[in-house]
Design an enzyme around this catalytic site. Structure first.
Site, PDB file in Angstrom:
ATOM      1  N   LYS A  79       0.827  -1.319   0.066  1.00 48.00           N
ATOM      2  CA  LYS A  79      -0.092   0.064   0.006  1.00 48.00           C
ATOM      3  C   LYS A  79       0.978   1.391   0.071  1.00 48.00           C
ATOM      4  CE  LYS A  79      -3.924   1.497   2.808  1.00 48.00           C
ATOM      5  NZ  LYS A  79      -4.801   1.142   4.239  1.00 48.00           N
ATOM      6  N   SER A 154      -9.731   0.949   3.123  1.00 50.08           N
ATOM      7  CA  SER A 154      -8.767   1.890   2.063  1.00 50.08           C
ATOM      8  C   SER A 154      -7.601   0.924   1.423  1.00 50.08           C
ATOM      9  CB  SER A 154      -8.234   2.998   2.971  1.00 50.08           C
ATOM     10  OG  SER A 154      -7.194   2.331   3.946  1.00 50.08           O
ATOM     11  N   SER A 178      -9.365  -1.634   7.220  1.00 49.97           N
ATOM     12  CA  SER A 178      -8.961  -1.464   5.843  1.00 49.97           C
ATOM     13  C   SER A 178      -8.479  -2.371   5.074  1.00 49.97           C
ATOM     14  CB  SER A 178      -7.952  -0.201   5.995  1.00 49.97           C
ATOM     15  OG  SER A 178      -8.872   1.033   5.704  1.00 49.97           O
TER      16      SER A 178
HETATM   17  N1  GLN Z   1     -13.188   2.930   7.009  1.00 54.15           N
HETATM   18  C1  GLN Z   1     -12.419   3.039   8.158  1.00 54.15           C
HETATM   19  C2  GLN Z   1     -11.975   4.840   8.285  1.00 54.15           C
HETATM   20  O1  GLN Z   1     -12.399   5.406   7.419  1.00 54.15           O
HETATM   21  C3  GLN Z   1     -11.275   2.452   8.370  1.00 54.15           C
HETATM   22  C4  GLN Z   1     -10.018   2.727   7.728  1.00 54.15           C
HETATM   23  C5  GLN Z   1      -8.678   1.893   8.023  1.00 54.15           C
HETATM   24  O2  GLN Z   1      -8.853   0.917   8.484  1.00 54.15           O
HETATM   25  N2  GLN Z   1      -7.770   2.579   7.484  1.00 54.15           N
HETATM   26  O3  GLN Z   1     -11.750   4.955   9.253  1.00 54.15           O
END
Ligand code: GLN
Length: 493
Positions: A79, A154, A178
């Protein structure tokens, strides 16, 4: 079998046995990126030169009879919030558009040390804030199982890369889901280890108290193999525990679930989630029972009712302070102004997207006098209550089955205009993060129109090895539905 259809362990074996070279494996992944990524848009940067040079080094070691490590020549993608020395690291944000770190994240060093070959950096929701990988400077990533739908987020770029057969293994970060949720949306396996299992050093922080480096792959065995490489003590991250890790792959010797007690999420209306996913949960519970486990329905009233609110209060407070370092001076984009304050405002207004600005402003408010007492303080107390609920839960059972996401992968563009709807989709992943618990997304198969079905399996903190063992048994009885790259992809090029 083509190289891109192999698991990470099959790829390493093939290279070590001299059936094909590390350079061939890297070229195979790179050529799939060249063929499909114009459409899928999973990669921010393709690291071709670096990949070929690293793969040549691995081939050289093998030729000299040396052991390059357990991931010898395995191509992987990280990532784009993992610092990579000499390779641009953008976090999919304008503010870091041209930032080139001078050091590697520890996880990247561990992967390289085990012989793995980085072939690309993958797309994410800017600064890992989101659940759909639509909010990025390079534009949205598409779900390789259905190009009209989101891949989740994400770490959507990492999940899409594995599902599309660019690589057998990818790294993401999971703060509140994510890695687990995009793995679910793309029909692969993804694991968030216990908080403290893997070093966060060199991961651009979203919320340090929750961020955890997490692998994505097509099999549970590959997740265990990755964990054997990346889960180790690191003096650069004091939250990374210094204990001696077990052999995570050894737990996959578990043959059945006799003697295991498994809880299944209950206490909600089946209508509150997509019917197909409710069906997948029921099926997983039945399979566990057939494999010898005792299965009982258990609800988690505190986690489900307060999880999302507690997560967003604590994570955004954390994020507002962490993202303070992007001031236009130390990193990346700099937009001048007549005074220092103007310079900050100009840089940060122009370089963060609306969603990131919203979160920084909310987080900043939450830490001011009054809001702190009314929201942040109580959120910390609820987090403790939640931890107690989990402690009680795992005094009774070995593992807990619940959905990963309440919804199937949705069409692109449908939720990005309504942040609260997007946040509510995190209902089943964020409590697990707040508890610091390990969670694995397991692909359970596909609907008739090829959309992936998944469940989440959760264990007690530092119970990662045994959790992988149980997930491995479930995977064996289900088969490996997500192992093949989607055929549809070949049609679109
Ligand atoms: N969807 C969650 C957020 O927007 C988790 C994101 C993540 O795990 N980086 O905070």
């Amino acid at each position: 079998m083509e190289i891109y259809e192999m698991t990470a362990s099959e790829t390493a074996e093939g290279i070590k046995a001299g059936r094909f070279s590390a350079v061939e494996a890297a070229r195979c992944g790179l050529s799939r990126i060249a063929k499909f990524d114009g459409e899928v848009n999973a990669c921010v940067t393709v690291t071709e030169e670096h990949a070929i040079a690293t793969a040549r080094r691995v081939d050289g070691m093998i030729a000299r009879g040396e052991d390059p490590g357990p991931l010898a020549g395995v191509p992987y993608i990280a990532k784009d919030n993992f610092c990579t020395k000499g390779i641009r690291t953008t976090c999919s944000s304008r503010i870091l558009e041209n930032w080139i770190p001078t050091y590697n994240a520890s996880a990247i060093n561990f992967m390289n040390g085990a012989g793995a070959v980085l072939i690309a950096k993958s797309n994410l929701d800017e600064f890992a804030m989101g659940s759909s990988t639509e909010n990025s400077i390079i534009g949205p990533t598409k779900n390789p199982r259905d190009l009209g739908r989101v891949p989740g987020g994400s770490s959507g770029g990492s999940a899409a890369s594995v599902a599309a057969g660019y690589v057998p293994l990818a790294l993401g970060s999971d703060t509140g889901g994510s890695v687990r949720q995009p793995a679910a949306f793309c029909g692969i396996q993804g694991m968030k280890p216990s908080y403290g299992e893997v070093s966060r050093f060199g991961i651009v922080a979203y919320a340090s108290a929750l961020d955890q480096v997490s692998p994505l792959a097509r099999t549970v065995g590959d997740l265990a193999m990755a964990l054997n490489v990346i889960a180790r003590p690191d003096p650069n991250d004091t939250t990374c525990d210094a204990y001696d890790r077990p052999d995570f792959a050894a737990s996959l010797a578990m043959r059945d679930l006799r003697g295991k007690r498994i809880g299944v999420f209950a206490g909600f209306e089946a209508e509150q989630m997509d019917a197909e996913l409710y069906g997948a949960l029921t099926k997983a519970a039945a399979l566990c029972e057939a494999a010898g486990a005792t299965v009982e329905p258990i609800d988690l009233p505190i986690a489900v009712k307060y999880g999302v609110a507690t997560y967003y209060v604590t994570a955004l407070a954390d994020a507002s302070s962490k993202l303070g370092c992007f001031d236009g001076i130390r990193y990346g984009t700099h937009i001048d102004g007549p005074t220092l304050t103007d310079m900050y405002a100009n840089t940060r207004t122009a370089s963060f997207s609306e969603e990131v600005r919203r979160r920084i402003i909310l987080g900043t408010c939450l830490l001011t006098e009054g809001f702190y007492q009314n929201y942040y303080g109580p959120a910390l107390k609820v987090r403790t209550k939640m931890a107690m609920e989990f402690e009680e839960l795992f005094s009774r059972i070995d593992a807990y089955l619940l959905p990963t996401s309440p919804s199937m992968p949705y069409p692109m563009g449908t939720k990005e205009t309504d942040p609260t709807r997007l946040y509510l989709g995190d209902i089943f992943t964020v409590p697990i993060s707040l508890g610091g618990l390990p969670g694995i997304n397991i692909c359970m198969g596909f609907t008739p129109d090829d959309l992936p079905l998944s469940v989440q399996l959760v264990g007690p903190r530092y119970g990662d090895a045994s959790l992988l063992g149980i997930a491995g048994v479930i995977e064996r009885v289900v088969g490996r539905p997500g192992a093949a790259a989607p055929r549809k992809l070949e049609e679109v090029r």
